[in-house]
Design an enzyme around this catalytic site. Structure first.
Site, mmCIF file in Angstrom:
data_model
loop_
_atom_site.group_PDB
_atom_site.id
_atom_site.type_symbol
_atom_site.label_atom_id
_atom_site.label_comp_id
_atom_site.label_asym_id
_atom_site.label_seq_id
_atom_site.Cartn_x
_atom_site.Cartn_y
_atom_site.Cartn_z
ATOM 1 N N SER A 259 11.991 -22.958 16.009
ATOM 2 C CA SER A 259 11.157 -23.108 17.202
ATOM 3 C C SER A 259 9.948 -22.191 17.211
ATOM 4 C CB SER A 259 11.938 -22.891 18.506
ATOM 5 O OG SER A 259 12.981 -23.826 18.638
ATOM 6 N N SER A 297 13.168 -27.924 15.599
ATOM 7 C CA SER A 297 12.265 -26.853 16.007
ATOM 8 C C SER A 297 11.689 -27.190 17.375
ATOM 9 C CB SER A 297 11.135 -26.677 14.985
ATOM 10 O OG SER A 297 10.294 -25.601 15.337
ATOM 11 N N ASP A 299 9.064 -26.637 19.813
ATOM 12 C CA ASP A 299 7.721 -26.059 19.795
ATOM 13 C C ASP A 299 7.046 -26.333 21.135
ATOM 14 O OD1 ASP A 299 8.273 -25.429 17.113
ATOM 15 O OD2 ASP A 299 7.576 -27.403 16.469
#
Length: 386
Positions: A259, A297, A299
């Site tokens: 992340s 991830s 984001d």
């Protein structure tokens, strides 16, 4: 490894520009998010113990208007490039277009402790604000490769310490604050920052960013079009060693899981919708170094404007009389230079996080290796020799 719990930043580390990496745009005096007037950043870095219970974590705190400005709204917006993550307070930002409390960034499993710590700190620092309601913004990235993530090591007191330590000027990068145990592109990652100066006619504004960089797989990383990640001689045990399957008996951790939390701030007068446009460009800045934004991830980008103090308020009314507020803002047709500034600054902040980080040994002997500086210099030299 010895014990270290620090709120004071170390001396300035090497940054990407020191290694010859070239970036577009003009920076502010510190090339940091703290180039925004009044904005302060504080860290609580926790490095303690070895073995299964090793602690490699912390808290990063951002005060958009400093301690004295807690409770004064900023126009704000959030963009989720990939939603496998958390940023508390987003529903209220979406509803009101504003943010008025400190921002915390930490480990995935410490969000509750940091949220509680911000509540407690605001109750002490600005009791008139706490008397109404509080919806702190807390973002997270996963540090479970190096850190005993389920050990409950981050406390509300750590969040309060990070807030108390918040300062302007030059700030530390790499393995500090919430970025302590983070990894990026299969190398040691962490905290990075950068800024850009934008001219608007005779006026001048600053766009600053801070990233907690914990994203990307080794093979994605590129510098000036060169696949520096794939070519690196640095070991990559996080992706090459089957550590998750060995420890848990099932499943395998894919490369690129982790992340990124990006905070984008500016003193330019913007509408909440224009902040949203800036937030979306944070993803373009991430992509400049190679990531495609993997499924594992999370984001998330938060953008805010410190202009127009006194507008976008949501306080309890104290009379039945008519009330109005006014916003001054950059015309939409003049917004492009600010969008470019975000992309440029996010890209540089990623590289600053990678360059400032150092090798780290964490829980159960897990090792995260820093991106070697000589490999960066080699790529820069080859590009300059083209």
């Amino acid at each position: 490894m010895g014990s270290s719990e620090a709120t004071l930043p170390p001396s300035r580390a090497v940054r990407a520009r020191d290694l010859g990496v070239r970036f577009e745009g003009s920076t502010g005096p510190h090339n940091a998010i703290t180039d925004i007037p009044g904005l302060t950043v504080g860290y609580r870095t926790i490095v303690r113990g070895d073995g299964a219970g090793a602690v490699r974590t912390g808290v990063t705190a951002i005060l958009p208007r400093g301690r004295e400005g807690v409770g004064v709204p900023c126009a704000a917006a959030v963009h989720s490039f990939n939603g496998n993550g958390e940023l508390t307070g987003r529903a209220w930002i979406d509803e009101s277009g504003a943010l008025s409390l400190p921002i915390g960034i930490t480990s995935s499993h410490a969000v509750g402790a940091v949220h509680s710590g911000i509540d407690q700190w605001v109750a002490d620092a600005a009791p008139e604000v706490a008397a109404q309601w509080m919806l702190p913004v807390v973002g997270e990235t996963w540090d479970g490769y190096l850190n005993d993530i389920n050990g409950g090591h981050v406390t509300p007191g750590d969040a309060k310490a990070a807030l108390d330590a918040a300062v302007g000027g030059a700030i530390a990068e790499g393995s500090v604050g919430g970025g302590t145990g983070m990894n990026c592109y299969g190398f040691k990652g962490g905290t990075g920052t950068a800024s850009r100066v934008v001219r608007h006619g005779e006026d001048e504004y600053t766009v600053g960013v801070l990233i907690q960089a914990n994203f990307g797989s080794r093979t994605e990383l590129r510098l000036e079009g060169v696949d520096i990640g794939a070519r690196s001689a640095a070991p990559n045990p996080m992706e090459d060693d089957d550590w998750f399957h060995r420890e848990r008996g099932s499943l395998r951790a894919p490369g690129g899981a982790g992340s990124a939390i990006i905070v984008i701030a500016t003193d330019a007068p913007l509408l909440p919708g224009q902040c949203a446009a800036l937030a979306r460009r944070g993803a373009i800045g991430l992509g400049r170094s190679g990531t495609a934004g993997g499924h594992f991830s999370g984001d998330i980008m938060l953008a805010l404007s410190t202009a127009n103090a006194g507008a976008l308020t949501s306080s309890f009314p104290d009379s039945d009389g008519a009330e109005y507020e006014t916003l001054r803002f950059i015309p939409w047709g003049r917004i492009d230079p600010f969008l470019s500034a975000v992309s440029q600054a996010v890209d540089e902040a990623v590289w600053n996080a990678l360059v400032a980080a150092r090798d780290m040994v964490g829980r159960d002997g897990h090792v995260s290796h820093a991106l070697p500086h000589d490999e960066i210099r080699s790529v820069v030299a080859s590009v300059n020799g083209r």
